[in-house]
Design a protein around this motif. Structure first.
Motif, PDB file in Angstrom:
ATOM      1  N   ARG A 200      56.603  24.648  10.553  1.00 34.87           N
ATOM      2  CA  ARG A 200      57.327  25.742  11.200  1.00 34.87           C
ATOM      3  C   ARG A 200      56.400  26.860  11.668  1.00 34.87           C
ATOM      4  O   ARG A 200      56.863  27.823  12.272  1.00 34.87           O
ATOM      5  N   GLN A 201      55.127  26.754  11.348  1.00 36.70           N
ATOM      6  CA  GLN A 201      54.152  27.753  11.768  1.00 36.70           C
ATOM      7  C   GLN A 201      53.001  27.075  12.504  1.00 36.70           C
ATOM      8  O   GLN A 201      52.712  25.898  12.277  1.00 36.70           O
ATOM      9  N   LYS A 202      52.351  27.829  13.347  1.00 35.82           N
ATOM     10  CA  LYS A 202      51.245  27.282  14.122  1.00 35.82           C
ATOM     11  C   LYS A 202      50.095  26.900  13.196  1.00 35.82           C
ATOM     12  O   LYS A 202      49.700  27.675  12.330  1.00 35.82           O
ATOM     13  N   GLY A 203      49.582  25.719  13.369  1.00 33.27           N
ATOM     14  CA  GLY A 203      48.500  25.229  12.538  1.00 33.27           C
ATOM     15  C   GLY A 203      48.939  24.599  11.236  1.00 33.27           C
ATOM     16  O   GLY A 203      48.119  24.052  10.500  1.00 33.27           O
ATOM     17  N   GLN A 204      50.212  24.669  10.943  1.00 31.16           N
ATOM     18  CA  GLN A 204      50.724  24.066   9.706  1.00 31.16           C
ATOM     19  C   GLN A 204      50.965  22.574   9.926  1.00 31.16           C
ATOM     20  O   GLN A 204      51.514  22.170  10.946  1.00 31.16           O
TER      21      GLN A 204
END
Length: 269
Positions: A200-204
């Protein structure tokens, strides 16, 4: 063909809960009256008033139950009935006590099997065991396919096997319909876990926090309903491997679903 199979699964679930309510709410119908004239003059552990058992099969069953009682001390008794019942007269006729198990087969109801069990038996075979036993072998589909005689004989074999082992919490063996239900719950648990783990987050890469938050839900579906019924009923590894594979496939499909949707959107553009 397929719809009939799923109808059988749904009916099995309904019968399970119905059997549970019946077990709690009523006393065995065989003990409601007192008609000793229906019982034979000589002692036998099997009274087949409904003629559910072929003669040779009944004779073999009588010998097996007598030998089992001599070896273990457990009294297994069988009463089949249809339009008339000896009722409470069987208590005196068979000398039923805390170590007695009475199987009553009556085809007038939705489930042909009912059980009257002595207090000492419950220490080894709890009430849930008898509900499952009644549901598995006494339901109309099993009787229609296997016959009343097999419903009686296979139920007795399960009881004898568990008594010899020192007790069972569940009925041994995993019917195909029950395994299908465990596979479905395993896949659903995997899908929930996969959706929860989507980044749900960038880079996750893997949202383990969300997977952990939803773990009570997918854990119950996969472990309690998908794995538990399998490992407690059979030592066969194949159903277990299939359920684990179904869970992992569900996780993978749900986790990768955003990638598939983005790919389809790009193709449309």
């Amino acid at each position: 063909m397929q719809s009939c199979f799923w109808r059988r699964i749904l009916v099995s679930i309904a019968v399970f809960f119905l059997a549970g309510s019946i077990w709690v709410m009523h006393s065995p119908p065989a003990l409601a009256y007192d008609n000793p004239e229906l019982l034979p003059n000589t002692f036998t552990p099997v009274v087949d008033l409904a003629k559910s058992l072929p003669v040779l099969q009944e004779e073999k069953l009588v010998k097996d139950l007598e030998q089992f009682e001599a070896d273990t001390g457990w009294k297994l008794r069988v009463l089949t009935q249809y339009d008339r019942t000896p009722g409470r007269a069987v208590i005196k006729y068979w000398g039923l006590d805390d170590k007695s198990i009475l199987l009553v087969a009556d085809s007038r109801g939705g489930n042909i099997l009912s059980f009257s069990v002595g207090d000492a038996v419950y220490k080894l075979l709890p009430r849930t065991f008898w509900i499952e036993l009644q549901t598995r072998f006494g339901n109309l589909y099993f009787v229609r396919e296997e016959g009343e005689d097999q419903a009686i004989l296979q139920a007795l074999e399960s009881v004898k096997g568990c008594l010899l082992k020192g007790g069972c919490n569940v009925v041994p063996g995993l019917p195909r319909e029950q395994w299908i239900l465990t596979l479905i719950t395993s896949v659903i648990g995997g899908v929930i876990c996969g959706f929860a783990a989507q980044p749900r987050q960038k880079g996750q890469v893997f949202a383990w926090q969300w997977a952990l938050i939803f773990s009570p839900l997918w854990g119950i579906l996969f472990i309690a309903f998908g794995i538990g019924p399998v490992v407690t009923r059979t030592s066969d590894w194949l159903p277990l491997v299939r359920n684990i594979s179904g869970f992992l496939i569900g996780v993978l499909v749900a986790y990768l679903s955003p990638i598939f949707s983005r790919s389809s959107s790009s193709n449309e553009l």
